[in-house]
Write a protein that holds these residues in place. Structure first.
Motif, short mmCIF file in Angstrom:
data_model
loop_
_atom_site.label_atom_id
_atom_site.label_comp_id
_atom_site.label_asym_id
_atom_site.label_seq_id
_atom_site.Cartn_x
_atom_site.Cartn_y
_atom_site.Cartn_z
N THR A 69 0.84 -1.19 0.00
CA THR A 69 0.00 0.00 0.00
C THR A 69 0.88 1.24 0.00
OG1 THR A 69 -1.74 -1.14 1.26
CG2 THR A 69 -1.82 1.26 1.18
N ILE A 70 0.65 2.10 -0.97
CA ILE A 70 1.38 3.36 -1.07
C ILE A 70 0.53 4.48 -0.48
CG2 ILE A 70 0.52 3.86 -3.40
CD1 ILE A 70 3.27 5.05 -4.05
N SER A 71 1.17 5.42 0.18
CA SER A 71 0.46 6.56 0.75
C SER A 71 1.40 7.75 0.80
CB SER A 71 -0.08 6.24 2.14
OG SER A 71 0.97 5.94 3.03
N ARG A 72 0.85 8.93 1.02
CA ARG A 72 1.67 10.12 1.13
C ARG A 72 1.04 11.09 2.13
NH1 ARG A 72 2.16 12.72 -4.62
NH2 ARG A 72 3.14 14.45 -3.48
N ASP A 73 1.89 11.90 2.72
CA ASP A 73 1.46 12.94 3.64
C ASP A 73 2.04 14.25 3.12
OD1 ASP A 73 1.06 14.75 5.72
OD2 ASP A 73 1.35 13.25 7.28
N ASN A 74 1.21 15.02 2.43
CA ASN A 74 1.71 16.25 1.81
C ASN A 74 2.07 17.32 2.84
OD1 ASN A 74 1.53 15.25 -0.79
ND2 ASN A 74 -0.57 15.97 -1.09
N ALA A 75 1.52 17.23 4.02
CA ALA A 75 1.87 18.18 5.08
C ALA A 75 3.27 17.93 5.61
CB ALA A 75 0.86 18.10 6.21
N ASN A 77 5.63 16.17 3.67
CA ASN A 77 6.52 15.89 2.53
C ASN A 77 7.10 14.48 2.59
OD1 ASN A 77 6.01 18.50 1.80
ND2 ASN A 77 8.13 19.21 1.87
N THR A 78 6.24 13.53 2.90
CA THR A 78 6.70 12.16 2.98
C THR A 78 5.78 11.22 2.20
OG1 THR A 78 5.45 11.78 5.02
CG2 THR A 78 7.76 12.48 5.25
N MET A 79 6.34 10.11 1.80
CA MET A 79 5.60 9.06 1.13
C MET A 79 5.98 7.75 1.81
SD MET A 79 5.72 7.78 -2.83
CE MET A 79 7.48 7.44 -2.79
N SER A 80 5.05 6.81 1.82
CA SER A 80 5.31 5.54 2.49
C SER A 80 4.90 4.38 1.61
CB SER A 80 4.53 5.47 3.80
OG SER A 80 4.93 6.49 4.70
N LEU A 81 5.47 3.24 1.91
CA LEU A 81 5.09 1.99 1.26
C LEU A 81 4.99 0.93 2.34
CD1 LEU A 81 4.55 0.64 -1.53
CD2 LEU A 81 6.92 -0.18 -1.42
N GLN A 82 3.78 0.48 2.61
CA GLN A 82 3.56 -0.59 3.57
C GLN A 82 3.56 -1.90 2.81
OE1 GLN A 82 3.50 -0.57 6.90
NE2 GLN A 82 3.32 -2.80 6.82
N MET A 83 4.43 -2.80 3.20
CA MET A 83 4.59 -4.08 2.51
C MET A 83 4.21 -5.21 3.44
SD MET A 83 8.17 -3.30 0.52
CE MET A 83 9.13 -3.21 2.04
#
Length: 125
Positions: A69-75, A77-83
């Motif tokens: 699952t990919i996600s991002r937090d624009n506040a 400036n980060t992006m994540s990948l839950q594997m």
């Protein structure tokens, strides 16, 4: 100077979970689409996941669909990948990438302008 810095890689057993993060600086984060790629040992780099600027659209490679699952937090400036449900074939160096255009060619490396240095993920059987 634009920087993308991945973190969270490591060694995990098959069936386990791991979360990757990508911290971006030096760019207006919300104006960039983001992607994750990986390079398995001895193979070419391959597309894993994409997320739109506002995070309302995501696409995945068939090999990871339903597990990652990919996600991002624009506040932040980060992006994540839950594997989740990791398999030995998920082993590789994982890269985050930022692209200025939102096209339908989200799997192509050429769509992304900036790249991180990569983080190693190793899944043992």
């Amino acid at each position: 100077q634009v920087q993308l810095v991945e973190s969270g890689g490591g060694l995990v057993q098959a069936g386990g979970s791991l979360g990757l993060s990508c911290a971006a600086s030096g760019l207006t984060f919300i104006t960039y689409v983001m992607g994750w790629f990986r390079q398995p040992p001895g193979k070419d780099r391959e597309f894993i996941a994409y997320i739109s600027r506002r995070g309302d659209r995501a696409y995945y490679a068939d090999s990871v669909k339903g597990r990652f699952t990919i996600s991002r937090d624009n506040a932040k400036n980060t992006m994540s990948l839950q594997m989740n449900g990791l398999k030995p074939e998920d082993t590789g160096v994982y890269y985050c990438a930022a692209g200025p255009l939102d096209t339908n060619i989200y799997e192509a490396e050429g769509q992304y302008r900036y790249w991180g240095q990569g983080t190693q993920v190793t899944v043992s059987s």
